[in-house]
Design a protein around this motif. Sequence first.
Motif, PDB file in Angstrom:
ATOM      1  N   LYS A  13       0.821  -1.211   0.000  1.00 30.98           N
ATOM      2  CA  LYS A  13       0.000   0.000   0.000  1.00 30.98           C
ATOM      3  C   LYS A  13       0.857   1.265   0.000  1.00 30.98           C
ATOM      4  O   LYS A  13       0.756   2.112   0.883  1.00 30.98           O
ATOM      5  CB  LYS A  13      -0.926   0.003   1.211  1.00 30.98           C
ATOM      6  CG  LYS A  13      -1.951  -1.103   1.187  1.00 30.98           C
ATOM      7  CD  LYS A  13      -2.820  -1.075   2.420  1.00 30.98           C
ATOM      8  CE  LYS A  13      -3.810  -2.228   2.395  1.00 30.98           C
ATOM      9  NZ  LYS A  13      -4.614  -2.272   3.609  1.00 30.98           N
ATOM     10  N   GLU A 100       1.929  -0.379 -10.708  1.00 27.87           N
ATOM     11  CA  GLU A 100       1.139   0.467  -9.806  1.00 27.87           C
ATOM     12  C   GLU A 100      -0.332   0.438 -10.189  1.00 27.87           C
ATOM     13  O   GLU A 100      -0.675   0.430 -11.370  1.00 27.87           O
ATOM     14  CB  GLU A 100       1.655   1.906  -9.824  1.00 27.87           C
ATOM     15  CG  GLU A 100       1.014   2.764  -8.748  1.00 27.87           C
ATOM     16  CD  GLU A 100       1.740   4.084  -8.555  1.00 27.87           C
ATOM     17  OE1 GLU A 100       1.868   4.505  -7.408  1.00 27.87           O
ATOM     18  OE2 GLU A 100       2.166   4.688  -9.560  1.00 27.87           O
ATOM     19  N   LYS A 104      -1.211   1.741  -5.008  1.00 26.57           N
ATOM     20  CA  LYS A 104      -0.661   0.515  -4.443  1.00 26.57           C
ATOM     21  C   LYS A 104       0.306  -0.042  -5.474  1.00 26.57           C
ATOM     22  O   LYS A 104       0.211   0.256  -6.657  1.00 26.57           O
ATOM     23  CB  LYS A 104      -1.755  -0.516  -4.165  1.00 26.57           C
ATOM     24  CG  LYS A 104      -2.719  -0.118  -3.084  1.00 26.57           C
ATOM     25  CD  LYS A 104      -3.761  -1.184  -2.894  1.00 26.57           C
ATOM     26  CE  LYS A 104      -4.803  -0.743  -1.882  1.00 26.57           C
ATOM     27  NZ  LYS A 104      -5.878  -1.725  -1.749  1.00 26.57           N
TER      28      LYS A 104
END
Length: 146
Positions: A13, A100, A104
């Motif tokens: 995250k 990506e 995240k």
Amino acid sequence: MKNKEFTYNTIIKRSIDVVFKFYSDPQNINELTPWFVSAQVSPNTKVSSGSNFQIKIKVFGITVSKWQILIQNYKNNNTFTDIQVEGPFEVWQHSHTFKESKNKTLMEDKIIYKSKISILNKLNILKYIFALVFYYRKRKILSIFR
């Protein structure tokens, strides 16, 4: 006997910039290893295409392996592969790929390997060891990037 393959995915995250920066610093390997294992990496430089690193792995303070790796396929915030030039494996290619999505990062580790010890290849023992190692790394990286 042909090469073996192991793949492990982790969702982190954090943005790809942050995650890639962490993984492209070989000094961070100790952050991802159990307390009784240490890795001495030289030189103390960031990963880049064509760079070479020497790694000495110690378990409980005793040197158990020495590696020389070459970095190939480097693309900033995307991928790099460490290739064993010298070390404990007959074949070792560890590709790190980063993607990506919604702030995240999906990180994929893919290892193509072949042990110098043929019984380890036949029994596929290393696959289970890698699964334990990468599960540990996943827990550590998720605690670092809470």
